[in-house]
Design a protein around this motif. Sequence first.
Motif, PDB file in Angstrom:
ATOM      1  N   ASN A  57      -5.874  51.499  74.393  1.00 36.09           N
ATOM      2  CA  ASN A  57      -4.985  50.485  73.825  1.00 36.09           C
ATOM      3  C   ASN A  57      -5.727  49.165  73.615  1.00 36.09           C
ATOM      4  OD1 ASN A  57      -2.983  48.247  73.864  1.00 36.09           O
ATOM      5  ND2 ASN A  57      -1.503  49.888  74.129  1.00 36.09           N
ATOM      6  N   GLU A  58      -6.464  48.745  74.633  1.00 31.59           N
ATOM      7  CA  GLU A  58      -7.185  47.473  74.551  1.00 31.59           C
ATOM      8  C   GLU A  58      -8.261  47.503  73.463  1.00 31.59           C
ATOM      9  OE1 GLU A  58      -8.565  46.936  78.502  1.00 31.59           O
ATOM     10  OE2 GLU A  58      -6.548  46.540  79.303  1.00 31.59           O
ATOM     11  N   ALA A  59      -9.007  48.620  73.384  1.00 28.73           N
ATOM     12  CA  ALA A  59     -10.053  48.731  72.367  1.00 28.73           C
ATOM     13  C   ALA A  59      -9.451  48.720  70.966  1.00 28.73           C
ATOM     14  CB  ALA A  59     -10.862  50.007  72.591  1.00 28.73           C
ATOM     15  N   SER A  60      -8.337  49.420  70.791  1.00 27.46           N
ATOM     16  CA  SER A  60      -7.691  49.469  69.482  1.00 27.46           C
ATOM     17  C   SER A  60      -7.166  48.098  69.079  1.00 27.46           C
ATOM     18  CB  SER A  60      -6.532  50.474  69.510  1.00 27.46           C
ATOM     19  OG  SER A  60      -7.001  51.767  69.811  1.00 27.46           O
ATOM     20  N   THR A  61      -6.603  47.380  70.038  1.00 29.92           N
ATOM     21  CA  THR A  61      -6.051  46.054  69.747  1.00 29.92           C
ATOM     22  C   THR A  61      -7.156  45.067  69.401  1.00 29.92           C
ATOM     23  OG1 THR A  61      -4.206  46.501  71.251  1.00 29.92           O
ATOM     24  CG2 THR A  61      -4.576  44.215  70.636  1.00 29.92           C
ATOM     25  N   ARG A  62      -8.285  45.152  70.112  1.00 28.38           N
ATOM     26  CA  ARG A  62      -9.414  44.262  69.784  1.00 28.38           C
ATOM     27  C   ARG A  62      -9.940  44.529  68.376  1.00 28.38           C
ATOM     28  NH1 ARG A  62     -11.088  45.357  75.128  1.00 28.38           N
ATOM     29  NH2 ARG A  62     -12.517  46.951  74.360  1.00 28.38           N
ATOM     30  N   LYS A  63     -10.012  45.803  68.013  1.00 26.51           N
ATOM     31  CA  LYS A  63     -10.565  46.163  66.714  1.00 26.51           C
ATOM     32  C   LYS A  63      -9.597  45.842  65.580  1.00 26.51           C
ATOM     33  CE  LYS A  63     -12.848  49.921  64.239  1.00 26.51           C
ATOM     34  NZ  LYS A  63     -13.353  51.317  64.329  1.00 26.51           N
ATOM     35  N   SER A  64      -8.297  46.049  65.826  1.00 27.96           N
ATOM     36  CA  SER A  64      -7.303  45.834  64.766  1.00 27.96           C
ATOM     37  C   SER A  64      -6.136  45.029  65.331  1.00 27.96           C
ATOM     38  CB  SER A  64      -6.802  47.177  64.229  1.00 27.96           C
ATOM     39  OG  SER A  64      -7.857  47.960  63.729  1.00 27.96           O
ATOM     40  N   PRO A  65      -6.311  43.715  65.492  1.00 32.30           N
ATOM     41  CA  PRO A  65      -5.245  42.902  66.086  1.00 32.30           C
ATOM     42  C   PRO A  65      -4.112  42.574  65.117  1.00 32.30           C
ATOM     43  CG  PRO A  65      -7.103  41.520  65.532  1.00 32.30           C
ATOM     44  CD  PRO A  65      -7.524  42.932  65.232  1.00 32.30           C
ATOM     45  N   GLY A  66      -4.324  42.837  63.841  1.00 40.34           N
ATOM     46  CA  GLY A  66      -3.299  42.479  62.869  1.00 40.34           C
ATOM     47  C   GLY A  66      -3.400  41.014  62.485  1.00 40.34           C
ATOM     48  N   THR A  67      -2.600  40.623  61.528  1.00 44.09           N
ATOM     49  CA  THR A  67      -2.662  39.250  61.016  1.00 44.09           C
ATOM     50  C   THR A  67      -1.456  38.416  61.429  1.00 44.09           C
ATOM     51  OG1 THR A  67      -1.609  39.983  58.960  1.00 44.09           O
ATOM     52  CG2 THR A  67      -4.024  39.955  59.007  1.00 44.09           C
ATOM     53  N   ALA A  68      -0.431  39.059  61.978  1.00 48.55           N
ATOM     54  CA  ALA A  68       0.778  38.318  62.352  1.00 48.55           C
ATOM     55  C   ALA A  68       0.500  37.400  63.539  1.00 48.55           C
ATOM     56  CB  ALA A  68       1.905  39.294  62.693  1.00 48.55           C
ATOM     57  N   LYS A  69       1.030  36.205  63.502  1.00 46.69           N
ATOM     58  CA  LYS A  69       0.857  35.249  64.605  1.00 46.69           C
ATOM     59  C   LYS A  69       1.926  35.501  65.660  1.00 46.69           C
ATOM     60  CE  LYS A  69       0.621  30.312  65.691  1.00 46.69           C
ATOM     61  NZ  LYS A  69      -0.551  30.514  66.568  1.00 46.69           N
ATOM     62  N   LEU A  70       1.485  35.843  66.861  1.00 49.07           N
ATOM     63  CA  LEU A  70       2.422  36.129  67.949  1.00 49.07           C
ATOM     64  C   LEU A  70       2.965  34.831  68.546  1.00 49.07           C
ATOM     65  CD1 LEU A  70       0.574  38.968  69.904  1.00 49.07           C
ATOM     66  CD2 LEU A  70       2.223  39.195  68.032  1.00 49.07           C
ATOM     67  N   ALA A  71       4.232  34.881  68.938  1.00 54.71           N
ATOM     68  CA  ALA A  71       4.831  33.748  69.641  1.00 54.71           C
ATOM     69  C   ALA A  71       4.501  33.805  71.130  1.00 54.71           C
ATOM     70  CB  ALA A  71       6.341  33.757  69.443  1.00 54.71           C
ATOM     71  N   CYS A  72       3.967  34.935  71.579  1.00 54.10           N
ATOM     72  CA  CYS A  72       3.639  35.126  72.996  1.00 54.10           C
ATOM     73  C   CYS A  72       2.470  34.229  73.405  1.00 54.10           C
ATOM     74  CB  CYS A  72       3.266  36.585  73.257  1.00 54.10           C
ATOM     75  SG  CYS A  72       4.441  37.779  72.582  1.00 54.10           S
ATOM     76  N   ALA A  73       2.511  33.736  74.652  1.00 54.46           N
ATOM     77  CA  ALA A  73       1.433  32.899  75.174  1.00 54.46           C
ATOM     78  C   ALA A  73       1.443  32.978  76.686  1.00 54.46           C
ATOM     79  CB  ALA A  73       1.617  31.451  74.725  1.00 54.46           C
ATOM     80  N   LYS A  74       0.339  32.560  77.311  1.00 53.81           N
ATOM     81  CA  LYS A  74       0.279  32.538  78.767  1.00 53.81           C
ATOM     82  C   LYS A  74       1.407  31.661  79.311  1.00 53.81           C
ATOM     83  CE  LYS A  74      -4.643  33.432  79.512  1.00 53.81           C
ATOM     84  NZ  LYS A  74      -5.900  32.898  80.077  1.00 53.81           N
ATOM     85  N   GLY A  75       2.058  32.158  80.343  1.00 56.08           N
ATOM     86  CA  GLY A  75       3.155  31.408  80.927  1.00 56.08           C
ATOM     87  C   GLY A  75       4.499  31.686  80.278  1.00 56.08           C
ATOM     88  N   CYS A  76       4.490  32.517  79.231  1.00 55.21           N
ATOM     89  CA  CYS A  76       5.731  32.900  78.554  1.00 55.21           C
ATOM     90  C   CYS A  76       6.137  34.264  79.102  1.00 55.21           C
ATOM     91  CB  CYS A  76       5.503  32.965  77.044  1.00 55.21           C
ATOM     92  SG  CYS A  76       6.882  33.639  76.119  1.00 55.21           S
ATOM     93  N   GLY A  77       7.102  34.291  80.021  1.00 52.49           N
ATOM     94  CA  GLY A  77       7.455  35.537  80.687  1.00 52.49           C
ATOM     95  C   GLY A  77       8.890  35.957  80.462  1.00 52.49           C
ATOM     96  N   TYR A  78       9.462  35.586  79.332  1.00 47.09           N
ATOM     97  CA  TYR A  78      10.874  35.927  79.082  1.00 47.09           C
ATOM     98  C   TYR A  78      11.098  37.438  79.078  1.00 47.09           C
ATOM     99  CZ  TYR A  78      11.170  31.022  77.733  1.00 47.09           C
ATOM    100  OH  TYR A  78      11.111  29.650  77.737  1.00 47.09           O
ATOM    101  N   CYS A  79      10.198  38.163  78.425  1.00 48.82           N
ATOM    102  CA  CYS A  79      10.370  39.618  78.341  1.00 48.82           C
ATOM    103  C   CYS A  79      10.124  40.296  79.685  1.00 48.82           C
ATOM    104  CB  CYS A  79       9.455  40.210  77.272  1.00 48.82           C
ATOM    105  SG  CYS A  79       7.696  39.990  77.591  1.00 48.82           S
ATOM    106  N   CYS A  80       9.525  39.581  80.623  1.00 49.55           N
ATOM    107  CA  CYS A  80       9.233  40.142  81.947  1.00 49.55           C
ATOM    108  C   CYS A  80      10.456  40.125  82.865  1.00 49.55           C
ATOM    109  CB  CYS A  80       8.080  39.386  82.596  1.00 49.55           C
ATOM    110  SG  CYS A  80       6.548  39.412  81.643  1.00 49.55           S
TER     111      CYS A  80
END
Length: 232
Positions: free
Chosen positions: A22-45
């Motif tokens: 999963n990590e290797a695939s994400t590094r190679k193809s992260p996509g172009t969409a800007k994520l709203a997720c950030a460190k310290g953002c734990g709403y989904c958790c």
Amino acid sequence: MLRNRDDPERALAAARLIHGLNEASTRKSPGTAKLACAKGCGYCCHNWVGATVPEILLLAASVRDAGRAKPDLVAGILGRTKATAGVSRSGRFGAKLPCPLLVDDRCSFYRERPAVCRQTTSLDLAGCLDEFDGRGYGGDIKVSGIYLAHARNSRVPLSAALRLAGLDTASYELSAGLARVMAEVDTGTRWLAGEDMMAGIAKAPREPAVDDAIAAIERELAPLMRDAGAGT
């Protein structure tokens, strides 16, 4: 790997393998969409999370390892599982009950987080806030399709391999599963031997698209697995 009975930690190795994919695939193809997720953002958790048994075993092993240097860490995690274990999906909605692994709004075992956590992304923070505050249950949270695909492309091979090895493919509620594994002795060995270590713990609903993909992989791999078995 899962059929190698000489390796008592093969379930952990399988979980590490799919997370690495999963990590290797994400590094190679992260996509172009800007994520709203950030460190310290734990709403989904604060949502209900389902994880496969190998993923839960890996988390438990990592918690135990970390606990050798930080004994209070294990006690804290186990204490927090009491608030969430057994709580239904609807019961978690808006209740603001954090994942037991969430510490200071950060995942304390981020490297070992389950595939479903890896696929959970947001392109719009407003949707996350609505769900966190108890509005819009099952509503419209815009997610990254490519993160979803990367996670599914690692989950499907694991499930197919588990099924071919005669092991449980279900995903179980994370808090209760982690508490069960941490409280029992030799859970990994017993589970690999066929014991139902997750009896009574809520399962994640089946996903027809994932089931179809698993079945397709099984059809491809089954003859190869039989040939490999005959060769040994």
